[in-house]
Design a protein around this motif. Structure first.
Motif, PDB file in Angstrom:
ATOM      1  N   THR A 137       0.853  -1.184   0.000  1.00  0.00           N
ATOM      2  CA  THR A 137       0.000   0.000   0.000  1.00  0.00           C
ATOM      3  C   THR A 137       0.888   1.232   0.000  1.00  0.00           C
ATOM      4  O   THR A 137       1.997   1.211   0.529  1.00  0.00           O
ATOM      5  N   TYR A 138       0.380   2.299  -0.598  1.00  0.00           N
ATOM      6  CA  TYR A 138       1.185   3.510  -0.640  1.00  0.00           C
ATOM      7  C   TYR A 138       0.294   4.741  -0.646  1.00  0.00           C
ATOM      8  O   TYR A 138      -0.871   4.696  -1.036  1.00  0.00           O
ATOM      9  N   ASP A 139       0.875   5.829  -0.181  1.00  0.00           N
ATOM     10  CA  ASP A 139       0.240   7.141  -0.206  1.00  0.00           C
ATOM     11  C   ASP A 139       1.341   8.116  -0.602  1.00  0.00           C
ATOM     12  O   ASP A 139       2.267   8.360   0.166  1.00  0.00           O
ATOM     13  N   VAL A 140       1.259   8.626  -1.822  1.00  0.00           N
ATOM     14  CA  VAL A 140       2.286   9.505  -2.355  1.00  0.00           C
ATOM     15  C   VAL A 140       1.733  10.925  -2.418  1.00  0.00           C
ATOM     16  O   VAL A 140       0.624  11.143  -2.912  1.00  0.00           O
ATOM     17  N   ASN A 141       2.499  11.873  -1.912  1.00  0.00           N
ATOM     18  CA  ASN A 141       2.110  13.280  -1.936  1.00  0.00           C
ATOM     19  C   ASN A 141       2.174  13.768  -3.383  1.00  0.00           C
ATOM     20  O   ASN A 141       3.248  13.828  -3.980  1.00  0.00           O
ATOM     21  N   THR A 142       1.026  14.129  -3.950  1.00  0.00           N
ATOM     22  CA  THR A 142       0.956  14.528  -5.358  1.00  0.00           C
ATOM     23  C   THR A 142       0.736  16.034  -5.536  1.00  0.00           C
ATOM     24  O   THR A 142       0.253  16.469  -6.568  1.00  0.00           O
ATOM     25  N   GLU A 143       1.101  16.816  -4.537  1.00  0.00           N
ATOM     26  CA  GLU A 143       0.909  18.263  -4.623  1.00  0.00           C
ATOM     27  C   GLU A 143       1.909  18.941  -5.558  1.00  0.00           C
ATOM     28  O   GLU A 143       1.729  20.100  -5.911  1.00  0.00           O
ATOM     29  N   THR A 144       2.954  18.226  -5.938  1.00  0.00           N
ATOM     30  CA  THR A 144       3.970  18.777  -6.833  1.00  0.00           C
ATOM     31  C   THR A 144       4.083  17.875  -8.063  1.00  0.00           C
ATOM     32  O   THR A 144       3.706  16.698  -8.016  1.00  0.00           O
ATOM     33  N   PRO A 145       4.636  18.402  -9.146  1.00  0.00           N
ATOM     34  CA  PRO A 145       4.866  17.553 -10.318  1.00  0.00           C
ATOM     35  C   PRO A 145       5.777  16.365 -10.007  1.00  0.00           C
ATOM     36  O   PRO A 145       5.576  15.265 -10.540  1.00  0.00           O
ATOM     37  N   GLN A 178       3.641  13.709  -8.406  1.00  0.00           N
ATOM     38  CA  GLN A 178       2.817  13.036  -9.401  1.00  0.00           C
ATOM     39  C   GLN A 178       3.634  12.023 -10.192  1.00  0.00           C
ATOM     40  O   GLN A 178       3.168  10.932 -10.500  1.00  0.00           O
ATOM     41  N   LYS A 179       4.887  12.375 -10.491  1.00  0.00           N
ATOM     42  CA  LYS A 179       5.783  11.452 -11.188  1.00  0.00           C
ATOM     43  C   LYS A 179       6.086  10.236 -10.310  1.00  0.00           C
ATOM     44  O   LYS A 179       6.081   9.094 -10.787  1.00  0.00           O
ATOM     45  N   ARG A 180       6.341  10.476  -9.011  1.00  0.00           N
ATOM     46  CA  ARG A 180       6.609   9.367  -8.090  1.00  0.00           C
ATOM     47  C   ARG A 180       5.404   8.425  -8.016  1.00  0.00           C
ATOM     48  O   ARG A 180       5.558   7.205  -8.017  1.00  0.00           O
ATOM     49  N   LEU A 181       4.205   9.008  -7.951  1.00  0.00           N
ATOM     50  CA  LEU A 181       2.985   8.196  -7.880  1.00  0.00           C
ATOM     51  C   LEU A 181       2.903   7.273  -9.092  1.00  0.00           C
ATOM     52  O   LEU A 181       2.644   6.072  -8.952  1.00  0.00           O
ATOM     53  N   HIS A 182       3.142   7.806 -10.261  1.00  0.00           N
ATOM     54  CA  HIS A 182       3.103   6.998 -11.486  1.00  0.00           C
ATOM     55  C   HIS A 182       4.158   5.896 -11.436  1.00  0.00           C
ATOM     56  O   HIS A 182       3.891   4.746 -11.803  1.00  0.00           O
ATOM     57  N   GLU A 220       7.833  12.700   2.497  1.00  0.00           N
ATOM     58  CA  GLU A 220       6.518  13.105   1.988  1.00  0.00           C
ATOM     59  C   GLU A 220       5.562  11.944   1.733  1.00  0.00           C
ATOM     60  O   GLU A 220       4.352  12.158   1.675  1.00  0.00           O
ATOM     61  N   ASP A 221       6.074  10.754   1.523  1.00  0.00           N
ATOM     62  CA  ASP A 221       5.258   9.620   1.094  1.00  0.00           C
ATOM     63  C   ASP A 221       5.243   8.526   2.150  1.00  0.00           C
ATOM     64  O   ASP A 221       6.050   8.536   3.078  1.00  0.00           O
ATOM     65  N   SER A 222       4.331   7.588   1.973  1.00  0.00           N
ATOM     66  CA  SER A 222       4.223   6.445   2.876  1.00  0.00           C
ATOM     67  C   SER A 222       4.099   5.176   2.045  1.00  0.00           C
ATOM     68  O   SER A 222       3.348   5.133   1.077  1.00  0.00           O
ATOM     69  N   LEU A 223       4.838   4.160   2.440  1.00  0.00           N
ATOM     70  CA  LEU A 223       4.793   2.861   1.777  1.00  0.00           C
ATOM     71  C   LEU A 223       4.715   1.797   2.861  1.00  0.00           C
ATOM     72  O   LEU A 223       5.472   1.830   3.828  1.00  0.00           O
ATOM     73  N   ARG A 224       3.783   0.859   2.703  1.00  0.00           N
ATOM     74  CA  ARG A 224       3.636  -0.235   3.660  1.00  0.00           C
ATOM     75  C   ARG A 224       3.618  -1.552   2.906  1.00  0.00           C
ATOM     76  O   ARG A 224       2.968  -1.662   1.868  1.00  0.00           O
ATOM     77  N   ILE A 225       4.311  -2.532   3.454  1.00  0.00           N
ATOM     78  CA  ILE A 225       4.319  -3.881   2.898  1.00  0.00           C
ATOM     79  C   ILE A 225       3.860  -4.822   4.007  1.00  0.00           C
ATOM     80  O   ILE A 225       4.519  -4.943   5.039  1.00  0.00           O
ATOM     81  N   TYR A 226       2.711  -5.466   3.788  1.00  0.00           N
ATOM     82  CA  TYR A 226       2.159  -6.413   4.752  1.00  0.00           C
ATOM     83  C   TYR A 226       2.455  -7.824   4.271  1.00  0.00           C
ATOM     84  O   TYR A 226       2.119  -8.176   3.144  1.00  0.00           O
ATOM     85  N   HIS A 227       3.059  -8.618   5.119  1.00  0.00           N
ATOM     86  CA  HIS A 227       3.400  -9.992   4.780  1.00  0.00           C
ATOM     87  C   HIS A 227       2.259 -10.911   5.221  1.00  0.00           C
ATOM     88  O   HIS A 227       2.049 -11.112   6.418  1.00  0.00           O
ATOM     89  N   LEU A 228       1.520 -11.453   4.254  1.00  0.00           N
ATOM     90  CA  LEU A 228       0.412 -12.349   4.564  1.00  0.00           C
ATOM     91  C   LEU A 228       0.849 -13.811   4.541  1.00  0.00           C
ATOM     92  O   LEU A 228       0.096 -14.686   4.947  1.00  0.00           O
ATOM     93  N   GLY A 229       2.052 -14.070   4.054  1.00  0.00           N
ATOM     94  CA  GLY A 229       2.618 -15.409   4.104  1.00  0.00           C
ATOM     95  C   GLY A 229       2.081 -16.348   3.048  1.00  0.00           C
ATOM     96  O   GLY A 229       1.464 -15.947   2.069  1.00  0.00           O
TER      97      GLY A 229
END
Length: 96
Positions: A6-14, A17-21, A63-72
């Motif tokens: 899961t991720y939440d990328v700050n898209t307030e700047t160009p 937006q590039k990072r989100l893509h 600025e951003d958040s990334l989460r990796i959940y291990h479901l096994g």
């Protein structure tokens, strides 16, 4: 093993937006999008290390958040789905 990315990328700047893509494109290469910023990925340890490395080189930790959940490997009993969109079966056929 199944991981949920899961991720939440700050898209307030160009740049944001590039990072989100770039994050979305990277995740698509490793798994299936199940919600806008949520991917289910069936990965072996080497693939997990590779996707983690790629994503960590893209995001801005200030600025951003990334989460990796291990479901096994026993992930089927850990997922409950309600609502639209059929549940994704990572072991099923790739073409629908």
């Amino acid at each position: 093993m199944l991981v949920l990315i899961t991720y939440d990328v700050n898209t307030e700047t160009p740049q944001g937006q590039k990072r989100l893509h770039q994050v979305a494109k990277t995740c698509k290469n490793f798994g299936q999008r199940v919600q806008k910023s949520v991917f289910e990925c069936l990965l072996d340890p080497l693939q997990l290390a590779k996707v983690r490395s790629k994503l960590s080189s893209i995001i801005c930790v200030e600025e951003d958040s990334l989460r990796i959940y291990h479901l096994g490997n026993n992930w089927q009993s850990h997922i409950e789905h309600m609502g639209i969109n059929k549940p994704y079966d990572p072991k099923g056929p790739l073409i629908r």
